[in-house]
Scaffold this motif. Structure first.
Motif, short mmCIF file in Angstrom:
data_model
loop_
_atom_site.label_atom_id
_atom_site.label_comp_id
_atom_site.label_asym_id
_atom_site.label_seq_id
_atom_site.Cartn_x
_atom_site.Cartn_y
_atom_site.Cartn_z
N ARG A 169 -49.01 -67.83 33.05
CA ARG A 169 -49.26 -66.78 31.78
C ARG A 169 -50.61 -67.63 31.03
O ARG A 169 -50.83 -67.14 29.93
N SER A 170 -50.24 -68.59 31.07
CA SER A 170 -51.24 -69.70 30.07
C SER A 170 -52.92 -69.53 30.37
O SER A 170 -53.53 -70.02 29.44
N HIS A 171 -53.02 -69.21 31.20
CA HIS A 171 -54.38 -69.01 31.96
C HIS A 171 -54.22 -67.35 31.66
O HIS A 171 -55.25 -66.63 32.77
N ASP A 172 -53.90 -66.34 31.45
CA ASP A 172 -53.72 -64.73 31.23
C ASP A 172 -53.53 -64.40 32.69
O ASP A 172 -54.31 -63.90 32.61
N GLU A 173 -53.01 -64.86 33.54
CA GLU A 173 -53.21 -64.23 34.89
C GLU A 173 -51.57 -63.60 34.83
O GLU A 173 -51.10 -63.54 33.82
N ALA A 174 -51.69 -61.82 35.71
CA ALA A 174 -50.23 -61.30 35.56
C ALA A 174 -49.66 -62.09 36.32
O ALA A 174 -49.50 -63.05 37.18
N VAL A 175 -48.48 -62.68 35.77
CA VAL A 175 -47.09 -63.29 36.08
C VAL A 175 -46.84 -63.04 36.84
O VAL A 175 -46.40 -63.48 38.45
N ALA A 176 -45.70 -62.10 36.68
CA ALA A 176 -44.78 -61.24 38.18
C ALA A 176 -46.27 -61.08 39.72
O ALA A 176 -45.59 -61.50 40.72
N ALA A 177 -46.77 -59.91 39.06
CA ALA A 177 -47.99 -60.15 40.46
C ALA A 177 -48.24 -60.88 41.39
O ALA A 177 -48.91 -60.82 42.76
N GLY A 178 -49.17 -62.41 40.23
CA GLY A 178 -49.31 -63.38 41.40
C GLY A 178 -48.60 -64.48 41.96
O GLY A 178 -48.84 -65.49 42.15
#
Length: 125
Positions: free
Chosen positions: A23-32
């Protein structure tokens, strides 16, 4: 069942650590999330195996029956270091990043999570 609670707490905290990082790197939490969790989850599992083996080696085979996953020393420290080191090594092997800043953050957050709840339990006992 009661003996599995500390393991479950550790698993949840490792997942939370990975979710916060994504989340802190604006990545999809659930997907990855699984891609991020598996190295640290494997290190966590290995740490539990090592901690139980150390207890059995120090106190004999019956120690596994009396094993307390809530213990800060040496159990918590073994689990923390195994989660951290195993997770980082598996990230390297799988081509995931291990920047120095990430290692520092992971060391600190995993210590806070995996040792912190044990220290709090010890203080409350």
């Amino acid at each position: 069942m009661k003996k599995l609670v500390p393991f479950a707490v550790d698993v949840v905290l490792v997942i939370v650590f990975c979710a916060i990082g994504r989340r802190s790197h604006d990545e999809a939490v659930a997907a990855g999330l699984l891609r991020t969790v598996w190295p640290f989850g494997t290190g966590l599992l290995l740490g539990w195996v090592i901690a139980i083996a150390v207890a059995a080696g120090r106190e004999g085979a019956s120690a596994a029956k009396r094993f307390d996953g809530r213990a800060l020393w040496p159990t918590g420290v073994i689990i923390w270091l195994s989660t951290l080191i195993g997770g980082m090594l598996l990230r390297v092997v799988s081509g995931q990043g291990t920047a120095v800043s990430f290692i520092v953050v992971a060391t600190t957050v995993l210590a806070l999570f995996l040792l912190g709840w044990r220290a709090a339990m010890k203080a409350l006992r």
